[in-house]
Design an enzyme around this catalytic site. Structure first.
Site, PDB file in Angstrom:
ATOM      1  N   HIS A 131      36.305 146.610  -1.407  1.00 51.11           N
ATOM      2  CA  HIS A 131      34.977 146.103  -1.056  1.00 51.11           C
ATOM      3  C   HIS A 131      34.213 145.566  -2.272  1.00 51.11           C
ATOM      4  CE1 HIS A 131      31.646 146.767   2.184  1.00 51.11           C
ATOM      5  NE2 HIS A 131      31.407 145.687   1.486  1.00 51.11           N
ATOM      6  N   SER A 135      36.944 141.783  -2.312  1.00 56.50           N
ATOM      7  CA  SER A 135      35.631 141.285  -1.900  1.00 56.50           C
ATOM      8  C   SER A 135      34.701 141.390  -3.107  1.00 56.50           C
ATOM      9  CB  SER A 135      35.111 142.137  -0.737  1.00 56.50           C
ATOM     10  OG  SER A 135      33.854 141.692  -0.302  1.00 56.50           O
ATOM     11  N   ASN A 136      33.807 140.451  -3.239  1.00 55.28           N
ATOM     12  CA  ASN A 136      32.823 140.457  -4.333  1.00 55.28           C
ATOM     13  C   ASN A 136      33.465 140.384  -5.718  1.00 55.28           C
ATOM     14  OD1 ASN A 136      30.334 140.759  -2.719  1.00 55.28           O
ATOM     15  ND2 ASN A 136      31.284 142.692  -2.123  1.00 55.28           N
ATOM     16  N   LYS A 147      26.671 132.447  20.676  1.00 52.51           N
ATOM     17  CA  LYS A 147      27.316 131.333  21.372  1.00 52.51           C
ATOM     18  C   LYS A 147      27.181 130.052  20.545  1.00 52.51           C
ATOM     19  CE  LYS A 147      27.799 129.830  26.138  1.00 52.51           C
ATOM     20  NZ  LYS A 147      27.286 129.960  27.502  1.00 52.51           N
ATOM     21  N   LYS A 154      37.300 147.514   4.853  1.00 53.92           N
ATOM     22  CA  LYS A 154      37.167 147.514   3.390  1.00 53.92           C
ATOM     23  C   LYS A 154      37.141 148.928   2.827  1.00 53.92           C
ATOM     24  CE  LYS A 154      34.242 143.498   4.157  1.00 53.92           C
ATOM     25  NZ  LYS A 154      33.602 143.883   5.415  1.00 53.92           N
ATOM     26  N   ASP A 172      34.840 141.664  11.387  1.00 54.24           N
ATOM     27  CA  ASP A 172      34.795 142.113   9.997  1.00 54.24           C
ATOM     28  C   ASP A 172      34.051 143.450   9.890  1.00 54.24           C
ATOM     29  OD1 ASP A 172      35.144 141.431   7.054  1.00 54.24           O
ATOM     30  OD2 ASP A 172      32.985 141.784   7.170  1.00 54.24           O
TER      31      ASP A 172
END
Length: 313
Positions: A111, A155-156, A262, A78, A44
């Site tokens: 974004h 987004s948002n 991990k 974005k 991302d």
């Protein structure tokens, strides 16, 4: 809830989005290398993170070494607030593609539902403008038509802003990437996304990582989360991430520790049983992200966080 096969979710385009991704905000390039070598397939990015060139160099190196193929990765970026003008949208994408050294993105997001002036201003609030989301979205749809982005989203966006966009969109958004974790569960938005086939992708799934915030906003010390983690023999972080995935959200943790990279991947051969999952409704809800720089009472844009989030604060 006990379905262990949650490694991918299907977008409304038919594409598969890996359920766990790596957020690259303030993430050193060697962590991106380590993540991909460990098996992360969802990266991302964003222009405003100011590291897409470094991420691009890492990707090129990994492709050349045969560690991974481009088509095995799901890469998101974005559009920043000063690129909302329809003529600026394709230029912004081309800049991101050049920086990442890619021919296409798997997902390109607006974004923020906020618009800014380009160039210097005498007062910070003068840069804040009233957005024209339908106009910007039409330009995003043209990118989708061109094939340079395989899916487009936002987004948002609050529940109301997403609903407003869905009413005018020719190509419905494939995703809405928002703050979401057990302390900010976004129930109303979750229900809208589910009912309209919009995938909800969660940033800050382990709580706030904003400078000056308590390391995780207190999420990983939450008594309910810790109690569930102890019963399952997992870490609070693993349980918070698994909660997101069981809700049907992709999660985008970021870390600068290879051991935690991990650990954050170990989410698939166990699940949170129903009797423990229902306890998450007891967690007090707190929104961590408060982007004060995007609102000002004197600006032409949003006057307050209340207005930016449409009351979802």
């Amino acid at each position: 809830m006990g379905d262990n096969n949650l490694k991918y979710f299907e977008l409304n385009t038919g594409a598969k989005i890996p359920s766990i991704g790596l957020g690259t905000y303030a993430t050193p390039p060697d962590m991106v290398v380590a993540a991909i070598k460990l098996g992360y397939r969802h990266i991302d990015c964003a222009h405003i993170y100011q590291n897409e060139k470094q991420v691009g160099q890492v990707l090129k190196q990994l492709f050349e070494e045969g560690v991974v193929k481009r088509e095995e990765l799901f890469i998101t970026s974005k559009l920043w607030n000063y690129d909302h003008e329809p003529e600026d949208v394709p230029k912004a994408l081309d800049r991101t593609l050049a920086d990442l050294q890619l021919d296409y993105l798997d997902l390109y997001l607006i974004h923020w539902p906020a618009k800014e002036k380009k160039g210097p201003v005498s007062n910070a609030y003068e840069k804040l403008l009233r957005p024209d989301i339908p106009g910007t979205w039409k330009a995003m749809e043209a990118l989708y038509d061109s094939g340079k982005v395989r899916a487009i989203g936002v987004s948002n966006f609050s529940t109301k802003k997403l609903q407003d966009l869905l009413e005018v969109a020719r190509v419905p958004p494939a995703a809405n990437q928002v703050e979401c974790h057990p302390m900010w569960q976004q129930e109303k938005l979750h229900e809208l996304c589910k009912s309209k086939g919009v995938h909800l992708s969660a940033y800050s799934p382990l709580g706030s990582q904003a400078p000056g915030a308590k390391k995780d906003g207190g999420l990983l010390e939450d008594p309910v989360l810790c109690q569930v983690a102890e019963k399952l023999g997992k870490s609070p972080a693993q349980v918070a991430l698994r909660w997101g995935i069981q809700m049907g959200h992709s999660v985008l943790p970021k870390t600068s520790s290879e051991a935690r990279l991990k650990q954050n991947l170990d989410l698939f051969d166990w699940s949170i049983p129903e009797d423990l999952f229902c306890k998450f409704s007891e967690i007090k809800q707190v929104k961590f992200l408060k982007p004060m720089s995007m609102v000002h009472e004197k600006s032409a844009g949003f006057k307050s966080l209340e207005e930016l989030w449409d009351g979802e604060v």
